[in-house]
Design an enzyme around this catalytic site. Structure first.
Site, PDB file in Angstrom:
ATOM      1  CG  MET A   1     -69.678  55.889 -34.754  1.00  0.00           C
ATOM      2  SD  MET A   1     -67.994  56.285 -34.292  1.00  0.00           S
ATOM      3  CE  MET A   1     -67.199  54.750 -34.673  1.00  0.00           C
TER       4      MET A   1
ATOM      5  CE  LYS B   1     -62.527  58.999 -28.121  1.00  0.00           C
ATOM      6  NZ  LYS B   1     -62.204  57.882 -27.287  1.00  0.00           N
TER       7      LYS B   1
ATOM      8  CG  ASP C   1     -66.569  53.579 -24.158  1.00  0.00           C
ATOM      9  OD1 ASP C   1     -65.555  54.240 -23.886  1.00  0.00           O
ATOM     10  OD2 ASP C   1     -66.653  52.821 -25.131  1.00  0.00           O
TER      11      ASP C   1
HETATM   12  C1  SAM Z   1     -67.370  54.081 -31.123  1.00  0.00           C
HETATM   13  S1  SAM Z   1     -68.412  52.904 -31.907  1.00  0.00           S
HETATM   14  C2  SAM Z   1     -68.043  51.531 -30.922  1.00  0.00           C
HETATM   15  C3  SAM Z   1     -68.527  50.222 -31.483  1.00  0.00           C
HETATM   16  C4  SAM Z   1     -68.402  49.094 -30.499  1.00  0.00           C
HETATM   17  N1  SAM Z   1     -67.028  48.832 -30.173  1.00  0.00           N
HETATM   18  C5  SAM Z   1     -69.077  47.813 -30.981  1.00  0.00           C
HETATM   19  O1  SAM Z   1     -68.405  46.796 -31.124  1.00  0.00           O
HETATM   20  O2  SAM Z   1     -70.285  47.840 -31.168  1.00  0.00           O
HETATM   21  C6  SAM Z   1     -69.980  53.440 -31.337  1.00  0.00           C
HETATM   22  C7  SAM Z   1     -71.061  53.131 -32.336  1.00  0.00           C
HETATM   23  O3  SAM Z   1     -71.481  51.772 -32.214  1.00  0.00           O
HETATM   24  C8  SAM Z   1     -72.853  51.691 -32.516  1.00  0.00           C
HETATM   25  N2  SAM Z   1     -73.584  51.227 -31.344  1.00  0.00           N
HETATM   26  C9  SAM Z   1     -73.103  51.019 -30.121  1.00  0.00           C
HETATM   27  N3  SAM Z   1     -74.069  50.558 -29.298  1.00  0.00           N
HETATM   28  C10 SAM Z   1     -75.198  50.489 -30.044  1.00  0.00           C
HETATM   29  C11 SAM Z   1     -76.544  50.080 -29.787  1.00  0.00           C
HETATM   30  N4  SAM Z   1     -76.944  49.636 -28.593  1.00  0.00           N
HETATM   31  N5  SAM Z   1     -77.420  50.121 -30.805  1.00  0.00           N
HETATM   32  C12 SAM Z   1     -77.063  50.534 -32.025  1.00  0.00           C
HETATM   33  N6  SAM Z   1     -75.804  50.935 -32.331  1.00  0.00           N
HETATM   34  C13 SAM Z   1     -74.894  50.906 -31.351  1.00  0.00           C
HETATM   35  C14 SAM Z   1     -73.304  53.086 -32.918  1.00  0.00           C
HETATM   36  O4  SAM Z   1     -73.124  53.224 -34.312  1.00  0.00           O
HETATM   37  C15 SAM Z   1     -72.314  53.932 -32.169  1.00  0.00           C
HETATM   38  O5  SAM Z   1     -72.211  55.226 -32.723  1.00  0.00           O
END
Ligand code: SAM
Length: 280
Positions: free
Chosen positions: A199, A89, A67
């Site tokens: 998100m 993405k 990713d």
């Molecule tokens: C496509 S989603 C995937 C979520 C992921 N599968 C999870 O379990 O965290 C991506 C979103 O996860 C959140 N996210 C992912 N990494 C992050 C981080 N290090 N800090 C804060 N939010 C995060 C944000 O909202 C980001 O837009």
């Protein structure tokens, strides 16, 4: 036990030692001529929050399909001759890789007999379109396995000290996505003690409006944790009626939004928008 369950018409399938990846033989196992795909959670960002299993798979993979949000510290653990393909993405990014291209890459690499790690942020089963990857692999007869990771809402809560459940403040936690607020049932969400939303930054105003119209008190505490576990992390704490105005000039993404009384317990909270700006 299994016999009794079978007699009662209940499917109860057991398998071997779960401490050994190769001993796990899920139902979706394909022919031996193909390689295998591991759908692996990379955790929230910090390399030392990878699971041991994820780290071991990364160290042995022939190919990693990663990713976009996954940092170089995590990818540093791959073999020198490992092919690393970044195909993820970012929300709202028109230049993002198409999901079908990711599916095709996984299938094609595995069909060449390679061990492929599909590295996904957080936990692979949450908000990451893993179902489409699984269906593509099933359709192509490619074996795969899922390796869980620490999801970003849990990491964010841990980082700022928010207990997502609490004896008196929160018996219910909902994890959801703000990607398309029109899909959310705000009346139902407003009844939940704690709502953690990924998100949510691009659609923050619609989410706040929806929650308040759904019945959440405007004074409900909120916390936004950006880039949790990473050096450029930041935290905002406030309330539903203030959060949009307070954060409108800030770069919040990627972030987790936590709404509920427990958000007031965030440590390092009380961060003013000024302090957040200073950290950006
Ligand atoms: C496509 S989603 C995937 C979520 C992921 N599968 C999870 O379990 O965290 C991506 C979103 O996860 C959140 N996210 C992912 N990494 C992050 C981080 N290090 N800090 C804060 N939010 C995060 C944000 O909202 C980001 O837009």
């Amino acid at each position: 036990m299994a016999a009794a369950a079978a007699a009662a018409g209940v499917a109860w399938v057991t398998w071997g030692d779960p401490s050994s990846v190769s001993a796990i033989e899920p139902s979706h196992v394909a022919g031996a001529h193909t390689g295998k795909v591991y759908l692996v959670g990379a955790g929230p960002g910090a390399a030392d929050l990878l699971t041991l299993r994820a780290a071991r798979l990364l160290a042995t993979a022939d190919v990693v399909v990663s990713d976009a949000l996954i940092g170089p510290e995590i990818l540093a653990g791959v073999r020198e001759d490992c092919l690393v393909i970044t195909m993820g993405k970012r929300g709202g990014d028109a230049r993002a890789t198409k999901q079908t291209d990711i599916n095709t890459a996984l299938v094609e690499q595995a069909q060449q007999g390679r061990t492929v790690v599909r590295l996904k942020g957080g936990d692979p089963l949450l908000f990451g379109r893993v179902a489409e990857e699984m269906r593509a692999l099933d359709a192509a007869g490619v074996a795969y396995e899922i390796v869980p990771g620490i999801t970003s809402p849990f990491a964010a809560a841990a980082e700022v000290g928010i207990p997502l459940t609490h004896k008196t403040l929160s018996t219910t936690l909902v994890l959801t996505t703000g990607h398309d607020p029109s899909l959310l049932d705000f009346t139902a969400l407003a009844r939940m003690d704690t709502v953690a939303i990924v998100m949510a930054t691009r659609t923050l105003e619609a989410i706040v409006d929806g929650l308040v119209e759904g019945g959440k008190a405007p004074s409900t505490p909120v916390c936004i944790v950006r880039n949790t576990t990473l050096p450029n992390g930041a935290i905002y704490t406030g309330t539903l009626d203030r959060v949009v105005a307070d954060t409108e000039r800030l770069k919040l993404s990627p972030a987790v939004l936590i709404v509920g009384e427990v958000a007031a317990l965030a440590q390092g909270g009380g961060c003013t928008p000024d302090r957040l700006s200073a950290e950006l």
